[in-house]
Write a protein that holds these residues in place. Structure first.
Motif, PDB file in Angstrom:
ATOM      1  N   GLU B  32       0.873  -1.168   0.000  1.00 30.34           N
ATOM      2  CA  GLU B  32       0.000   0.000   0.000  1.00 30.34           C
ATOM      3  C   GLU B  32       0.912   1.222   0.000  1.00 30.34           C
ATOM      4  O   GLU B  32       1.863   1.290   0.775  1.00 30.34           O
ATOM      5  N   PHE B  34       1.544   5.490  -0.077  1.00 30.79           N
ATOM      6  CA  PHE B  34       1.014   6.748   0.446  1.00 30.79           C
ATOM      7  C   PHE B  34       1.939   7.899   0.062  1.00 30.79           C
ATOM      8  O   PHE B  34       3.138   7.706  -0.131  1.00 30.79           O
ATOM      9  N   ARG B  49      -3.523   8.254  -0.654  1.00 34.31           N
ATOM     10  CA  ARG B  49      -3.106   6.859  -0.644  1.00 34.31           C
ATOM     11  C   ARG B  49      -3.641   6.191  -1.898  1.00 34.31           C
ATOM     12  O   ARG B  49      -4.695   6.584  -2.407  1.00 34.31           O
ATOM     13  N   SER B  90       3.456   0.576   2.990  1.00 34.47           N
ATOM     14  CA  SER B  90       3.100  -0.394   4.021  1.00 34.47           C
ATOM     15  C   SER B  90       2.875  -1.730   3.334  1.00 34.47           C
ATOM     16  O   SER B  90       2.290  -1.794   2.254  1.00 34.47           O
ATOM     17  N   GLY B  92       0.998  -4.026   4.374  1.00 37.09           N
ATOM     18  CA  GLY B  92      -0.326  -4.585   4.661  1.00 37.09           C
ATOM     19  C   GLY B  92      -0.445  -4.949   6.114  1.00 37.09           C
ATOM     20  O   GLY B  92       0.056  -4.250   6.971  1.00 37.09           O
ATOM     21  N   ALA B  93      -1.106  -6.009   6.416  1.00 38.35           N
ATOM     22  CA  ALA B  93      -1.399  -6.346   7.802  1.00 38.35           C
ATOM     23  C   ALA B  93      -0.230  -7.044   8.478  1.00 38.35           C
ATOM     24  O   ALA B  93       0.716  -7.492   7.828  1.00 38.35           O
ATOM     25  N   SER B  97       3.130  -4.395   8.338  1.00 43.46           N
ATOM     26  CA  SER B  97       2.252  -3.240   8.200  1.00 43.46           C
ATOM     27  C   SER B  97       2.919  -1.913   8.518  1.00 43.46           C
ATOM     28  O   SER B  97       2.341  -0.864   8.302  1.00 43.46           O
ATOM     29  N   LYS B  98       4.136  -1.939   9.032  1.00 41.47           N
ATOM     30  CA  LYS B  98       4.746  -0.661   9.406  1.00 41.47           C
ATOM     31  C   LYS B  98       4.966   0.205   8.171  1.00 41.47           C
ATOM     32  O   LYS B  98       5.172  -0.275   7.063  1.00 41.47           O
ATOM     33  N   LEU B  99       4.914   1.503   8.386  1.00 43.25           N
ATOM     34  CA  LEU B  99       5.128   2.474   7.325  1.00 43.25           C
ATOM     35  C   LEU B  99       6.619   2.732   7.150  1.00 43.25           C
ATOM     36  O   LEU B  99       7.301   3.086   8.106  1.00 43.25           O
ATOM     37  N   THR B 100       7.083   2.550   5.934  1.00 44.83           N
ATOM     38  CA  THR B 100       8.469   2.857   5.605  1.00 44.83           C
ATOM     39  C   THR B 100       8.466   4.060   4.680  1.00 44.83           C
ATOM     40  O   THR B 100       7.764   4.063   3.660  1.00 44.83           O
ATOM     41  N   PHE B 101       9.248   5.080   5.022  1.00 46.90           N
ATOM     42  CA  PHE B 101       9.275   6.329   4.270  1.00 46.90           C
ATOM     43  C   PHE B 101      10.531   6.449   3.420  1.00 46.90           C
ATOM     44  O   PHE B 101      11.588   5.911   3.757  1.00 46.90           O
TER      45      PHE B 101
END
Lengths: 113, 111
Positions: B32, B34, B49, B90, B92-93, B97-101
């Protein structure tokens, strides 16, 4: 309700001292992140709490860094024996679950002198 | 492993010019994607997103799985678009699921 709250907003500390940074996430959010933001480095992932799962600590830069999340709510990031390279803005974010919109706090600006 | 690459650090354009902020990712599953934005003296906030497929403040982004890209575009930049933009992923679950920037890009729109 209130957004993600971080305290203090600014912290100046002497090299070698320990510091604690606090994050109050949005109520009901099970996921909580800590990131570090510094010039030229963007957003550096530090640690991720997701519900009752073991936290993902893979981003912590050294064993001087630790974090805990008590009762699934408030989190504290502790930096021991601070170094000048620890100077940065430390951001906390929370979300309902990991893959939904993350809401960020205003950050804590840490300056190590 | 999750990885997000924003190849440019700064983009400076004149008002009314088109904007494209590049983002490439690496992830073995179905990610996912963003875009987050940070205006001066404000908190980092979600811009859009990919699953919502909507246009926010005139910005759009299309997920291209073949090129593993999620570039942010706006046909006519405005001065108020000047900000720092971060692409994030991310997995997913669960544990992914953590957001990596990415490292972010500064967009400067000149009058």
């Amino acid at each position: 309700g209130a957004g993600v709250s971080q305290s203090p907003s600014n912290k100046v500390t002497e090299k070698g001292k320990d510091v604690e940074l606090r994050c109050d996430p949005i109520s009901g959010h099970t996921a909580l992140y800590w990131y570090r933001q510094s010039l030229g480095q963007g957003l550096e992932f530090l640690i991720y709490f997701q519900g009752n799962s073991a936290p993902d600590k893979s981003g912590l830069p050294s064993d001087r860094f630790s974090a805990e999340r008590t009762g699934g709510s408030v989190s504290t990031l502790t930096i021991q024996r601070t170094q000048q390279e620890d100077s940065a803005v430390y951001l906390c974010a929370s979300s309902f679950i990991g893959n939904t919109e993350a809401f960020f706090g205003q950050g804590t600006r840490l300056t190590v002198v | 492993a999750q990885r997000v690459t924003q190849p440019e650090k700064l983009l400076s354009v004149f008002k009314g010019a088109p904007v494209e902020l590049k983002c490439n990712y690496s992830y073995s599953g179905s990610p996912e994607l963003f875009w987050y934005v940070q205006y001066s003296r404000q908190r980092l906030q979600l811009l859009l997103r990919h699953i919502s497929r909507e246009s926010i403040k005139g910005f759009t982004a299309d997920l291209n799985k073949g090129e593993t890209s999620f570039h942010l575009k706006k046909p006519f930049a405005q001065e108020e678009d000047s900000a720092m933009y971060y692409c994030a992923l991310s997995g997913g679950a669960g544990a992914n699921s953590k957001l990596t920037f990415g490292k972010g890009i500064t967009l400067s729109v000149r009058p």
